[in-house]
Design an enzyme around this catalytic site. Structure first.
Site, mmCIF file in Angstrom:
data_model
loop_
_atom_site.group_PDB
_atom_site.id
_atom_site.type_symbol
_atom_site.label_atom_id
_atom_site.label_comp_id
_atom_site.label_asym_id
_atom_site.label_seq_id
_atom_site.Cartn_x
_atom_site.Cartn_y
_atom_site.Cartn_z
ATOM 1 C CG LEU A 87 -13.181 4.965 -22.008
ATOM 2 C CD1 LEU A 87 -14.692 4.765 -22.107
ATOM 3 C CD2 LEU A 87 -12.620 4.178 -20.835
ATOM 4 C CG ASN A 102 -4.401 3.589 -16.855
ATOM 5 O OD1 ASN A 102 -3.600 4.338 -17.422
ATOM 6 N ND2 ASN A 102 -5.361 4.058 -16.072
ATOM 7 C CG HIS A 104 -6.044 6.144 -11.071
ATOM 8 N ND1 HIS A 104 -6.654 7.011 -11.955
ATOM 9 C CD2 HIS A 104 -6.541 6.453 -9.846
ATOM 10 C CE1 HIS A 104 -7.489 7.794 -11.291
ATOM 11 N NE2 HIS A 104 -7.432 7.479 -10.000
ATOM 12 C CB SER A 136 -3.994 1.631 -8.451
ATOM 13 O OG SER A 136 -4.399 2.124 -7.200
ATOM 14 C CG ASP A 145 -9.461 5.094 -13.558
ATOM 15 O OD1 ASP A 145 -8.436 4.878 -14.230
ATOM 16 O OD2 ASP A 145 -9.897 6.229 -13.326
ATOM 17 C CD GLU A 174 1.705 8.183 -10.917
ATOM 18 O OE1 GLU A 174 1.669 8.028 -12.141
ATOM 19 O OE2 GLU A 174 1.204 9.168 -10.346
HETATM 20 C C1 GRF Z 1 0.271 10.031 -14.049
HETATM 21 O O1 GRF Z 1 -0.022 10.668 -12.835
HETATM 22 C C2 GRF Z 1 -0.554 8.787 -14.200
HETATM 23 O O2 GRF Z 1 -0.889 8.207 -12.974
HETATM 24 C C3 GRF Z 1 -1.801 9.273 -14.873
HETATM 25 O O3 GRF Z 1 -1.372 10.297 -15.731
HETATM 26 C C4 GRF Z 1 -0.165 10.857 -15.248
HETATM 27 C C5 GRF Z 1 0.824 10.804 -16.359
HETATM 28 O O4 GRF Z 1 2.006 11.468 -16.003
HETATM 29 N N1 GRF Z 1 -2.482 8.204 -15.541
HETATM 30 P P1 GRF Z 1 3.292 11.335 -16.918
HETATM 31 O O5 GRF Z 1 2.912 11.901 -18.272
HETATM 32 O O6 GRF Z 1 3.660 9.908 -16.971
HETATM 33 O O7 GRF Z 1 4.339 12.171 -16.243
#
Ligand code: GRF
Length: 189
Positions: A87, A102, A104, A136, A145, A174
């Site tokens: 955090l 962030n 997730h 997300s 989160d 992502e």
């Molecule tokens: C990702 O899956 C993200 O969603 C989560 O941590 C992981 C980080 O992966 N918060 P990377 O280091 O960006 O490959």
């Protein structure tokens, strides 16, 4: 003037979101990567950022963490957490209110909260027999989160998925979702 974006990475993460986001920012003159920040010099993602020629900073967790981080973030418009598992200090969250994002690897508000990271998330999605997952991007608050969701992308969960195959499908999303969310926050739409 381009908006300064700082990416805070995790100690153990690969840094793939940092790479994807920095590459997209490099193609967009509305943003510039101000810094990539980690708490430990040996973080693999910092090595990757160094190889990319990005400005990296190590801010160790200490009694003065909040002050040191605030100093490292001077002049930063947006902060993107990418694999950062802690955090953030409350003072940072308040100073950059609605300017810290962030990512997730699930469709929040489901499958989030303390302890929900990495393969734990995908295992929980499979255990719940969800037919859909995704990622997300949300605003960062003082809780894990819980901030308002900015942008999500979805993918199917396939019958023969393992946590690894699902994680790989979500990770691809992502890498697009984070940049889209940043643009949305900074410029609307
Ligand atoms: C990702 O899956 C993200 O969603 C989560 O941590 C992981 C980080 O992966 N918060 P990377 O280091 O960006 O490959």
């Amino acid at each position: 003037m381009a908006l300064n974006v700082s990416i805070i990475i995790g100690t153990k993460g690969r840094g793939s979101n940092m790479v994807a986001l920095s590459n997209q920012i490099a193609q967009d003159d509305r943003f510039v990567v101000h810094s990539v920040i980690g708490t430990k010099a040996e973080a693999p993602a910092l090595a990757v950022a160094n190889e990319m020629g990005l400005n990296t900073k190590v801010v160790p967790v200490s009694e003065s963490y909040e002050r040191d981080l605030e100093e490292a973030l001077a002049g930063v418009d947006y902060i993107c957490l990418a694999g950062y598992m802690r955090l953030l200090p409350a003072g940072i969250v308040h100073k950059w209110d609605h300017r810290i994002l962030n990512i997730h690897p699930a469709l929040l508000p489901k499958f989030g909260g303390k302890g929900m990271y990495g393969s734990h998330v995908h295992e929980a999605v499979l255990e719940a027999r969800e037919t859909e997952s995704g990622c997300s991007v949300h605003y960062v608050t003082e809780q894990y989160d819980e901030g308002a969701i900015i942008h999500q992308m979805r993918c199917p969960v396939l019958p023969d998925d393992t946590p690894e195959t699902l994680a790989a499908r979500v990770l691809k999303l992502e890498h697009q979702c984070y940049y889209d969310a940043l643009v949305k926050v900074a410029f609307g739409g």
